[in-house]
Design a protein around this motif. Structure first.
Motif, short mmCIF file in Angstrom:
data_model
loop_
_atom_site.label_atom_id
_atom_site.label_comp_id
_atom_site.label_asym_id
_atom_site.label_seq_id
_atom_site.Cartn_x
_atom_site.Cartn_y
_atom_site.Cartn_z
N ILE A 8 0.83 -1.20 0.00
CA ILE A 8 0.00 0.00 0.00
C ILE A 8 0.86 1.26 0.00
N GLU A 9 2.00 1.23 0.70
CA GLU A 9 2.86 2.40 0.75
C GLU A 9 3.46 2.70 -0.62
N ALA A 10 3.84 1.66 -1.35
CA ALA A 10 4.39 1.86 -2.69
C ALA A 10 3.33 2.42 -3.62
N LEU A 11 2.10 1.92 -3.50
CA LEU A 11 1.01 2.42 -4.33
C LEU A 11 0.75 3.90 -4.06
N GLN A 12 0.76 4.26 -2.80
CA GLN A 12 0.50 5.67 -2.45
C GLN A 12 1.66 6.56 -2.90
N ALA A 13 2.88 6.03 -2.85
CA ALA A 13 4.03 6.80 -3.34
C ALA A 13 3.94 7.01 -4.85
N GLU A 14 3.53 5.96 -5.56
CA GLU A 14 3.36 6.07 -7.02
C GLU A 14 2.25 7.06 -7.35
N ARG A 15 1.19 7.00 -6.57
CA ARG A 15 0.09 7.96 -6.77
C ARG A 15 0.59 9.39 -6.62
N GLN A 16 1.35 9.62 -5.57
CA GLN A 16 1.83 10.98 -5.34
C GLN A 16 2.78 11.43 -6.44
N GLU A 17 3.54 10.49 -6.98
CA GLU A 17 4.45 10.82 -8.07
C GLU A 17 3.67 11.29 -9.30
N VAL A 18 2.59 10.61 -9.61
CA VAL A 18 1.75 11.00 -10.75
C VAL A 18 1.11 12.36 -10.47
N VAL A 19 0.60 12.54 -9.26
CA VAL A 19 -0.02 13.81 -8.89
C VAL A 19 0.98 14.96 -9.00
N ASN A 20 2.17 14.75 -8.48
CA ASN A 20 3.19 15.80 -8.53
C ASN A 20 3.54 16.19 -9.96
N GLU A 21 3.62 15.19 -10.81
CA GLU A 21 3.95 15.48 -12.21
C GLU A 21 2.89 16.37 -12.85
N TYR A 22 1.64 16.03 -12.66
CA TYR A 22 0.59 16.83 -13.28
C TYR A 22 0.47 18.20 -12.63
N ARG A 23 0.69 18.28 -11.33
CA ARG A 23 0.63 19.58 -10.67
C ARG A 23 1.72 20.52 -11.19
N SER A 24 2.85 19.93 -11.57
CA SER A 24 3.98 20.75 -12.04
C SER A 24 3.65 21.51 -13.33
N TYR A 25 2.64 21.06 -14.04
CA TYR A 25 2.27 21.72 -15.29
C TYR A 25 1.33 22.91 -15.08
N LEU A 26 0.91 23.14 -13.84
CA LEU A 26 -0.16 24.10 -13.58
C LEU A 26 0.35 25.41 -12.97
N SER A 27 -0.45 26.45 -13.17
CA SER A 27 -0.19 27.71 -12.49
C SER A 27 -0.67 27.60 -11.05
N GLU A 28 -0.39 28.62 -10.25
CA GLU A 28 -0.78 28.58 -8.84
C GLU A 28 -2.28 28.46 -8.68
N GLU A 34 -4.45 27.30 -10.86
CA GLU A 34 -4.88 26.00 -11.37
C GLU A 34 -4.57 24.89 -10.37
N ARG A 35 -3.44 25.04 -9.67
CA ARG A 35 -3.12 24.03 -8.66
C ARG A 35 -4.15 24.02 -7.55
N THR A 36 -4.60 25.20 -7.16
CA THR A 36 -5.63 25.28 -6.12
C THR A 36 -6.90 24.56 -6.57
N GLN A 37 -7.29 24.80 -7.80
CA GLN A 37 -8.47 24.13 -8.36
C GLN A 37 -8.28 22.61 -8.39
N PHE A 38 -7.12 22.19 -8.84
CA PHE A 38 -6.81 20.77 -8.93
C PHE A 38 -6.78 20.13 -7.53
N ASP A 39 -6.08 20.79 -6.60
CA ASP A 39 -5.93 20.23 -5.26
C ASP A 39 -7.28 20.06 -4.56
N GLN A 40 -8.17 21.02 -4.72
CA GLN A 40 -9.48 20.93 -4.08
C GLN A 40 -10.25 19.71 -4.59
N ALA A 41 -10.24 19.53 -5.90
CA ALA A 41 -10.96 18.39 -6.48
C ALA A 41 -10.31 17.08 -6.09
#
Length: 623
Positions: free
Chosen positions: A347-367, A369-376
């Protein structure tokens, strides 16, 4: 998505009156309430023909027994509709309508088409959904789960005698009990069972709409911010779930590890070809075996309260009926451990992989847009466990208790020769069973030697025959005029039905002789291997390690098998189906909603599953 080629394309599906049920199904209509039958009035027929109906293969892959529609048709029609229309006022959804043909369920979502009402509902929905989202953890832990458990415990406590006494007990006279109360009490207890079952299903849909809408909102946010994002990438951002449904598999893993740690004798017994009863008998003979059995018994409630066939088919029962499923899973898990394999989900590896994907997509956003993304994203993570938790506590744990209690009523009827088998009771509708109990009381009241009627047994056997004939039939996939476009998000996400699916049902859209199928890219990765076609939970013991599971749809009771397969392909289900969720959790490539995988593939075919693109390719047919 590829569907089976129809050589005679048409522009609509048959109307109900045009459908010919197979020989042997005559009289099926009398088994089900009139409000779930097509064409019961001219006005209703007009309404029915103004809608599109699809066969609910997710919940009704085979014909439903009359009592079982309480769980699969009646409760869905009543409780889902109530949740959408009367409680939360989900703006575009006025519930769902269902009908039955020869035991198969057909569904039709009811949209809100009044613009003024739509605006009115938006305000109601906004206030009520916001409250639930803000307080979800407290509502679930302090209100929802205790309420469900209370319903289950009350059902367990219902008092059903094994049989009525030869003579009323003495206290009937000495305490002036008004003759023998048990003949009336048993009817009251059954009525309470009906009521508690319906109350349980009100809990089933209490938050479910809001959970799926949170996922849909997150998906819409991702689609807006990342126009080229795949459904699979969105799904990866909600993996690593710590849901109760997966705890049955975790408990089995723990038991397998404990068995191995107890020495050679316990694993030898558990991996033998003996029956569960024979294995338990041998385990009782040693100290290590008794220690294992104690842990096994502790795990039964709640984690072995797992129903077969999604919990909607009482004849299939649950794990507790024979214990074959948990013992089969233990056999596989212990064997894997002995081969040096890892069986626990990381489960820890899965959650780490999830966060890696999330971080990658967040890196493409403005501040902003990140707020909008994070809330959802935070909202869907907050509530999405419930998508699987509700399945465990209602469709598995509670349904197991309901089936056990129905068996007690059935045993009473068998002991008085009203029925042949306890579970024959589910061959009668929930509103018919009080008639059986009243007839039992009538005959018993006439004293020893009173003639027991045979018509209930005859009726049960006739209904079994009808259901057997219906099970050999493949009903039409839909009824009526096809929609120009399938837009209902729940139909797409849960059932896997899209505009293309419907068109494929009507006529050929794939190249003749093609070795390819397409569906939903539900879990990333690519794998090649041997297909194992499984259409029933009873066939799971035939699945071999590293095969690719091919099935109409998977059920929660199948979850432990995902630790041994290499991937999955299903006929039905969308990106949020049980198969999709479990495969993402176990890191298995999966393509769902192919439409015809089980009819086009056979066990032994060598196939490639591309969960990134939603493609399945037949590389080599089996001999």
């Amino acid at each position: 998505m590829s569907e089976e080629v129809n050589p005679n394309p048409v522009d609509r599906f048959p109307w109900p009156e045009e459908i010919e049920v197979p020989e042997g199904c005559e009289g099926w209509e009398e088994m089900y309430p009139r409000y779930f039958r097509f064409g019961e009035s001219a006005e209703r027929t007009e309404l029915e023909k103004d809608r599109f109906w699809f066969w609910d293969q997710k919940d009704s892959p085979k014909p439903l027994r009359p009592w079982d529609i309480t769980l699969c048709v009646e409760s869905i029609a009543m409780q889902l509709s109530q949740a959408q229309s009367r409680v939360y006022a989900v703006p575009p959804a006025m519930g769902i309508d269902l009908r039955i043909i020869a035991g198969y369920s057909y569904a039709s979502p009811v949209p809100c088409q009044d613009p003024e009402l739509l605006e009115e509902r938006k305000s109601v929905f906004s206030d009520r959904s916001e409250y639930v989202y803000e307080n979800f953890e407290e509502l679930y832990e302090d209100k929802w789960l205790p309420a469900v458990k209370e319903i289950g415990e009350e059902i367990r406590e219902l008092d059903v005698p094994e049989r009525f006494p030869e003579y009323a007990p003495e206290e009937v006279i000495s305490e002036s009990k008004g003759l023998y109360p048990g003949a009336v009490d048993v009817q009251s207890e059954y009525n309470r069972l009906q009521e508690l079952t319906l109350r349980g299903w009100q809990r089933h849909f209490e938050y479910l709409n809001l959970v799926y809408l949170a996922y849909l909102s997150f998906k819409e946010t991702c689609d807006e911010l990342f126009p080229d994002i795949s459904d699979n990438a969105i799904g990866e951002m909600v993996t690593g779930l710590e849901t109760d449904l997966f705890l049955a598999d975790k408990v089995l893993n723990d038991l397998a590890h404990q068995a191995v740690e107890l020495g050679d004798e316990v694993p030898e017994i558990l991996t033998s070809e003996e029956t569960p009863d024979e294995k338990m008998g041998r385990l009782e003979e040693t100290e290590a075996g008794r220690e294992f059995l104690e842990a096994f018994e502790d795990a039964k409630d709640p984690w072995f309260h797992i129903t077969v066939s999604r919990g909607y088919h009482s004849a299939d029962g649950s794990w507790l009926d024979t214990l074959e499923q948990p013992f089969d899973h233990l056999y596989e898990k212990i064997t894997a451990l002995q081969d040096g394999e890892t069986i626990r989900r990381d489960i820890e590896a899965l959650q780490a992989e999830r966060q890696e994907v999330v971080n990658e997509y967040r890196s493409y956003l403005s501040e902003d847009e990140r707020t909008q993304f994070d809330q959802a994203h935070q909202l869907v993570l907050k509530v999405y466990n419930h998508a699987e938790d509700h399945q465990f506590w209602i469709e598995n744990w509670l349904h197991t208790i309901i089936f056990e209690k129905l068996d007690e009523f059935g045993e009473l009827l068998v002991n008085h020769e009203v029925l042949d088998d306890p579970r024959d009771i589910t061959l009668f509708g929930r509103n018919e069973i009080p008639e059986l109990l009243a007839d039992l009381a009538r005959v018993w009241s006439q004293g020893k030697g009173a003639q027991v009627p045979t018509y209930w047994q005859e009726e049960a056997n006739e209904r079994k025959s009808i259901l057997t004939a219906a099970e050999e039939w493949s009903p039409p996939p839909a009824i009526g005029d096809p929609p120009e476009q399938v837009t209902d998000p729940m139909v797409i996400m849960l059932w896997g039905i899209t505009t293309e699916t419907v068109q494929n049902w009507l006529g050929p859209t794939q190249e003749e002789g093609s070795n390819e199928m397409t569906g939903f890219a539900s879990s990333s990765g690519t794998v090649e291997g041997k297909a194992r076609v499984v259409t029933s939970g009873s066939d799971l013991n035939e699945v071999e390690r590293d095969e690719i599971l091919v099935s109409p749809l998977t059920n929660p009771d199948w979850t432990p098998v995902f630790s041994k397969v290499a991937g999955a392909v299903t006929d039905n289900g969308g990106a949020t189906s049980h198969t999709a969720i479990v495969c993402r959790e176990y890191g298995l490539p999966a393509v769902t909603g192919t439409g015809t995988a089980t009819s086009r593939l056979q066990t032994g075919d060598h196939i490639r599953v591309n969960g990134n693109k939603g493609e399945v390719e037949i590389l080599e047919k089996a001999d």
